[in-house]
Design a protein around this motif. Structure first.
Motif, PDB file in Angstrom:
ATOM      1  N   VAL A   1      -4.875   9.328   2.576  1.00  0.00           N
ATOM      2  CA  VAL A   1      -6.068   9.915   1.957  1.00  0.00           C
ATOM      3  C   VAL A   1      -7.292   9.075   2.290  1.00  0.00           C
ATOM      4  CG1 VAL A   1      -7.195  10.400  -0.247  1.00  0.00           C
ATOM      5  CG2 VAL A   1      -4.815  11.077   0.104  1.00  0.00           C
ATOM      6  N   GLU A   2      -7.190   7.752   2.187  1.00  0.00           N
ATOM      7  CA  GLU A   2      -8.319   6.883   2.509  1.00  0.00           C
ATOM      8  C   GLU A   2      -8.701   7.009   3.981  1.00  0.00           C
ATOM      9  OE1 GLU A   2      -7.792   2.874   1.173  1.00  0.00           O
ATOM     10  OE2 GLU A   2      -7.257   3.536  -0.846  1.00  0.00           O
TER      11      GLU A   2
ATOM     12  N   VAL B   1       0.845  -1.190   0.000  1.00  0.00           N
ATOM     13  CA  VAL B   1       0.000   0.000   0.000  1.00  0.00           C
ATOM     14  C   VAL B   1       0.884   1.244   0.000  1.00  0.00           C
ATOM     15  CG1 VAL B   1      -1.727   1.280   1.294  1.00  0.00           C
ATOM     16  CG2 VAL B   1      -1.806  -1.210   1.251  1.00  0.00           C
ATOM     17  N   ASN B   2       0.559   2.161  -0.891  1.00  0.00           N
ATOM     18  CA  ASN B   2       1.242   3.451  -0.961  1.00  0.00           C
ATOM     19  C   ASN B   2       0.852   4.260   0.280  1.00  0.00           C
ATOM     20  OD1 ASN B   2       1.771   6.216  -1.433  1.00  0.00           O
ATOM     21  ND2 ASN B   2       1.647   5.930  -3.636  1.00  0.00           N
ATOM     22  N   LYS B   3       1.834   4.804   0.983  1.00  0.00           N
ATOM     23  CA  LYS B   3       1.588   5.544   2.224  1.00  0.00           C
ATOM     24  C   LYS B   3       0.661   6.742   2.003  1.00  0.00           C
ATOM     25  CE  LYS B   3       4.196   7.181   6.186  1.00  0.00           C
ATOM     26  NZ  LYS B   3       5.524   7.464   6.719  1.00  0.00           N
ATOM     27  N   GLY B   4       0.847   7.456   0.884  1.00  0.00           N
ATOM     28  CA  GLY B   4       0.002   8.607   0.581  1.00  0.00           C
ATOM     29  C   GLY B   4      -1.446   8.212   0.349  1.00  0.00           C
ATOM     30  N   GLU B   5      -1.662   7.112  -0.390  1.00  0.00           N
ATOM     31  CA  GLU B   5      -3.026   6.628  -0.643  1.00  0.00           C
ATOM     32  C   GLU B   5      -3.694   6.214   0.659  1.00  0.00           C
ATOM     33  OE1 GLU B   5      -2.907   3.491  -3.503  1.00  0.00           O
ATOM     34  OE2 GLU B   5      -2.087   4.771  -5.074  1.00  0.00           O
ATOM     35  N   PHE B   6      -2.938   5.564   1.538  1.00  0.00           N
ATOM     36  CA  PHE B   6      -3.473   5.138   2.822  1.00  0.00           C
ATOM     37  C   PHE B   6      -3.940   6.330   3.646  1.00  0.00           C
ATOM     38  CE2 PHE B   6      -2.880   4.272   7.359  1.00  0.00           C
ATOM     39  CZ  PHE B   6      -3.772   3.223   7.514  1.00  0.00           C
TER      40      PHE B   6
END
Length: 85
Positions: free
Chosen positions: A9-10, A2-7
């Motif tokens: 934001v989610e 999992v991309n840290k930035g995407e996590f």
């Protein structure tokens, strides 16, 4: 992985959903003279529009004898317009 930035934001979106101030509106809609799905659907949308834009809505019941349809809709309080039930 999992991309840290995407996590992040989610996670923010989930937190916003958890703290939203919402209201459940129950509508009773007369469906006399409506015999097909499309006119009934359009009538539901027209009634919902009186309150704003719902997050979700569902037909919760139908009373054939009195020709009514019951709809439950969830709105953000901050976006509610019109009469409240």
């Amino acid at each position: 992985m999992v991309n840290k930035g995407e996590f992040i934001v989610e996670a923010i979106i989930i937190l916003e959903l958890l703290i939203m101030d919402t209201q459940l509106i129950n509508l009773e809609i007369d469906i006399r003279d409506q015999c097909t799905v499309e006119p009934i659907y359009q009538k539901i949308l027209k009634e919902l529009k009186k309150y704003g834009r719902p997050l979700s809505w569902i037909v919760s019941g139908v009373a054939k004898d009195c020709q009514k349809i019951y709809v439950q809709a969830t709105f953000l309080n901050s976006e509610l317009t019109g009469a409240r039930s």
